[in-house]
Design a protein around this motif. Sequence first.
Motif, PDB file in Angstrom:
ATOM      1  N   ASP A  41       0.824  -1.204   0.000  1.00  0.00           N
ATOM      2  CA  ASP A  41       0.000   0.000   0.000  1.00  0.00           C
ATOM      3  C   ASP A  41       0.865   1.264   0.000  1.00  0.00           C
ATOM      4  O   ASP A  41       1.128   1.845  -1.035  1.00  0.00           O
ATOM      5  CB  ASP A  41      -0.942  -0.005   1.212  1.00  0.00           C
ATOM      6  N   ALA A  42       1.314   1.686   1.169  1.00  0.00           N
ATOM      7  CA  ALA A  42       1.982   2.980   1.286  1.00  0.00           C
ATOM      8  C   ALA A  42       3.457   2.956   0.903  1.00  0.00           C
ATOM      9  O   ALA A  42       4.018   3.997   0.582  1.00  0.00           O
ATOM     10  CB  ALA A  42       1.849   3.495   2.719  1.00  0.00           C
ATOM     11  N   ILE A  43       4.099   1.781   0.945  1.00  0.00           N
ATOM     12  CA  ILE A  43       5.521   1.699   0.629  1.00  0.00           C
ATOM     13  C   ILE A  43       5.712   1.737  -0.881  1.00  0.00           C
ATOM     14  O   ILE A  43       5.009   1.050  -1.622  1.00  0.00           O
ATOM     15  CB  ILE A  43       6.146   0.415   1.202  1.00  0.00           C
ATOM     16  N   LEU A  44       6.656   2.561  -1.346  1.00  0.00           N
ATOM     17  CA  LEU A  44       6.928   2.618  -2.776  1.00  0.00           C
ATOM     18  C   LEU A  44       7.394   1.257  -3.276  1.00  0.00           C
ATOM     19  O   LEU A  44       7.990   0.482  -2.533  1.00  0.00           O
ATOM     20  CB  LEU A  44       7.995   3.676  -3.071  1.00  0.00           C
ATOM     21  N   PRO A  45       7.151   0.954  -4.551  1.00  0.00           N
ATOM     22  CA  PRO A  45       7.462  -0.398  -5.080  1.00  0.00           C
ATOM     23  C   PRO A  45       8.914  -0.797  -4.862  1.00  0.00           C
ATOM     24  O   PRO A  45       9.828  -0.009  -5.073  1.00  0.00           O
ATOM     25  CB  PRO A  45       7.144  -0.255  -6.570  1.00  0.00           C
ATOM     26  N   TYR A  46       9.099  -2.049  -4.467  1.00  0.00           N
ATOM     27  CA  TYR A  46      10.438  -2.576  -4.261  1.00  0.00           C
ATOM     28  C   TYR A  46      11.049  -3.024  -5.588  1.00  0.00           C
ATOM     29  O   TYR A  46      10.344  -3.346  -6.543  1.00  0.00           O
ATOM     30  CB  TYR A  46      10.397  -3.804  -3.343  1.00  0.00           C
ATOM     31  N   TYR A  47      12.375  -3.083  -5.612  1.00  0.00           N
ATOM     32  CA  TYR A  47      13.053  -3.813  -6.666  1.00  0.00           C
ATOM     33  C   TYR A  47      12.766  -5.293  -6.467  1.00  0.00           C
ATOM     34  O   TYR A  47      12.322  -5.724  -5.410  1.00  0.00           O
ATOM     35  CB  TYR A  47      14.566  -3.588  -6.598  1.00  0.00           C
ATOM     36  N   SER A  48      13.052  -6.093  -7.501  1.00  0.00           N
ATOM     37  CA  SER A  48      12.846  -7.540  -7.387  1.00  0.00           C
ATOM     38  C   SER A  48      13.644  -8.109  -6.217  1.00  0.00           C
ATOM     39  O   SER A  48      13.179  -8.981  -5.496  1.00  0.00           O
ATOM     40  CB  SER A  48      13.262  -8.229  -8.690  1.00  0.00           C
ATOM     41  N   ILE A  49      14.878  -7.625  -6.057  1.00  0.00           N
ATOM     42  CA  ILE A  49      15.669  -8.020  -4.897  1.00  0.00           C
ATOM     43  C   ILE A  49      15.487  -6.922  -3.858  1.00  0.00           C
ATOM     44  O   ILE A  49      16.283  -6.008  -3.722  1.00  0.00           O
ATOM     45  CB  ILE A  49      17.146  -8.212  -5.267  1.00  0.00           C
ATOM     46  N   LYS A  50      14.387  -7.013  -3.120  1.00  0.00           N
ATOM     47  CA  LYS A  50      13.936  -5.897  -2.300  1.00  0.00           C
ATOM     48  C   LYS A  50      14.799  -5.645  -1.075  1.00  0.00           C
ATOM     49  O   LYS A  50      14.718  -4.572  -0.484  1.00  0.00           O
ATOM     50  CB  LYS A  50      12.494  -6.123  -1.865  1.00  0.00           C
ATOM     51  N   THR A  74       2.196   4.309  -9.841  1.00  0.00           N
ATOM     52  CA  THR A  74       2.479   3.092  -9.080  1.00  0.00           C
ATOM     53  C   THR A  74       1.273   2.590  -8.303  1.00  0.00           C
ATOM     54  O   THR A  74       1.239   1.439  -7.885  1.00  0.00           O
ATOM     55  CB  THR A  74       3.613   3.327  -8.071  1.00  0.00           C
ATOM     56  N   GLY A  75       0.293   3.456  -8.085  1.00  0.00           N
ATOM     57  CA  GLY A  75      -0.848   3.057  -7.284  1.00  0.00           C
ATOM     58  C   GLY A  75      -0.570   3.080  -5.795  1.00  0.00           C
ATOM     59  O   GLY A  75      -1.375   2.588  -5.002  1.00  0.00           O
ATOM     60  N   THR A  76       0.577   3.627  -5.409  1.00  0.00           N
ATOM     61  CA  THR A  76       0.917   3.723  -3.990  1.00  0.00           C
ATOM     62  C   THR A  76      -0.103   4.598  -3.262  1.00  0.00           C
ATOM     63  O   THR A  76      -0.424   5.687  -3.708  1.00  0.00           O
ATOM     64  CB  THR A  76       2.319   4.332  -3.814  1.00  0.00           C
ATOM     65  N   LYS A  77      -0.604   4.118  -2.155  1.00  0.00           N
ATOM     66  CA  LYS A  77      -1.588   4.857  -1.386  1.00  0.00           C
ATOM     67  C   LYS A  77      -0.915   5.845  -0.440  1.00  0.00           C
ATOM     68  O   LYS A  77       0.221   5.655  -0.035  1.00  0.00           O
ATOM     69  CB  LYS A  77      -2.477   3.889  -0.600  1.00  0.00           C
ATOM     70  N   VAL A  78      -1.626   6.895  -0.108  1.00  0.00           N
ATOM     71  CA  VAL A  78      -1.133   7.897   0.825  1.00  0.00           C
ATOM     72  C   VAL A  78      -1.626   7.546   2.218  1.00  0.00           C
ATOM     73  O   VAL A  78      -2.825   7.381   2.445  1.00  0.00           O
ATOM     74  CB  VAL A  78      -1.608   9.312   0.423  1.00  0.00           C
ATOM     75  N   PHE A  79      -0.692   7.400   3.138  1.00  0.00           N
ATOM     76  CA  PHE A  79      -1.034   7.071   4.516  1.00  0.00           C
ATOM     77  C   PHE A  79      -1.255   8.360   5.280  1.00  0.00           C
ATOM     78  O   PHE A  79      -0.368   9.199   5.367  1.00  0.00           O
ATOM     79  CB  PHE A  79       0.102   6.265   5.156  1.00  0.00           C
ATOM     80  N   GLN A  80      -2.445   8.534   5.839  1.00  0.00           N
ATOM     81  CA  GLN A  80      -2.781   9.789   6.497  1.00  0.00           C
ATOM     82  C   GLN A  80      -2.323   9.797   7.956  1.00  0.00           C
ATOM     83  O   GLN A  80      -2.591   8.871   8.718  1.00  0.00           O
ATOM     84  CB  GLN A  80      -4.280  10.045   6.436  1.00  0.00           C
ATOM     85  N   VAL A  81      -1.591  10.858   8.301  1.00  0.00           N
ATOM     86  CA  VAL A  81      -1.164  11.090   9.675  1.00  0.00           C
ATOM     87  C   VAL A  81      -2.043  12.208  10.220  1.00  0.00           C
ATOM     88  O   VAL A  81      -2.147  13.268   9.617  1.00  0.00           O
ATOM     89  CB  VAL A  81       0.318  11.505   9.723  1.00  0.00           C
ATOM     90  N   ALA A  82      -2.690  11.982  11.349  1.00  0.00           N
ATOM     91  CA  ALA A  82      -3.677  12.935  11.841  1.00  0.00           C
ATOM     92  C   ALA A  82      -3.087  14.321  12.070  1.00  0.00           C
ATOM     93  O   ALA A  82      -3.635  15.322  11.622  1.00  0.00           O
ATOM     94  CB  ALA A  82      -4.310  12.410  13.126  1.00  0.00           C
ATOM     95  N   ASN A  83      -1.973  14.387  12.760  1.00  0.00           N
ATOM     96  CA  ASN A  83      -1.408  15.686  13.105  1.00  0.00           C
ATOM     97  C   ASN A  83       0.111  15.611  13.134  1.00  0.00           C
ATOM     98  O   ASN A  83       0.688  14.597  13.553  1.00  0.00           O
ATOM     99  CB  ASN A  83      -1.875  16.145  14.495  1.00  0.00           C
ATOM    100  N   ALA A  84       0.737  16.699  12.725  1.00  0.00           N
ATOM    101  CA  ALA A  84       2.146  16.842  13.038  1.00  0.00           C
ATOM    102  C   ALA A  84       2.259  16.867  14.553  1.00  0.00           C
ATOM    103  O   ALA A  84       1.414  17.440  15.239  1.00  0.00           O
ATOM    104  CB  ALA A  84       2.698  18.129  12.433  1.00  0.00           C
TER     105      ALA A  84
END
Length: 263
Positions: A41-50, A74-84
């Motif tokens: 989901d939120a992690i950017l795509p890995y290489y094949s040898i991750k 990439t379809g990577t989702k954005v993970f929402q953080v409520a507050n700084a």
Amino acid sequence: MKSGISIASVFFFAANLACTVNAQTYMTGISMYGDTAGHSDAILPYYSIKDFPVMDFESDDLRCRTTETDISVTGTKVFQVANAGDTITLYWDPDSKTIVTKESSPEYINGPCMVYMSPIENDAKNGWFKIYGSGHENGKWCTDAIRERGGKLDVTIDASIAPGKYYLRGETIGLNNSELSSWDDYTQGAQSFANCAVIEIVAGGDVVPDGESIPGIYNKNDKGLKGNFSDANDGYEIPGPAEYKSSEGNGNKSSKKVSSKGQ
């Protein structure tokens, strides 16, 4: 691409290294308040040898160990953080924490861990500011502390950081072979294990700290990257820029205030 190992070169050397490379580590997810996003989901795509490290600290691979940072494709989702000001947990693979080595027995990574952020409009190339850094504290490496917690690393996002979407880059560095001067056999030198996620701060302050480009934050001969650290103490110097904190007197780099991020 500068000389030295890059992820792109891994595919060529993988067969030759098969008998000497143990499983390495990678970031598997992030969470807050029980809401967890996994690597798909939120992690950017890995290489094949991750789980292979980056050892060329001037390579573009140092950013995120990925071929792609454009979340629109990439379809990577954005993970929402409520507050700084909130604390986010980064999860590292709890079972594979070994470095690239010629030895047949596994070696656990020994070294520091850092977390950086960069506004998403920079496409992960620049604007990186450090929000967390831990080296050798209370007699142990940060990587030891991560292992003791089953792969967890808690990081607090400074309350002054402005709302918006950011890349979040978690990194551990293995210093087991960092004293070796010849790095051309792909098992020597400091080893960077970095991965990136995409987060959104929906409430926060009004500051976007000044950042730096990656590559550019390290030099392979930096004090905290080159040397024999087997007898390291709590005075170990964490590599890279100073950690950003909004309180005065911390030796921070300058920052800029914004009225909105325009996300």
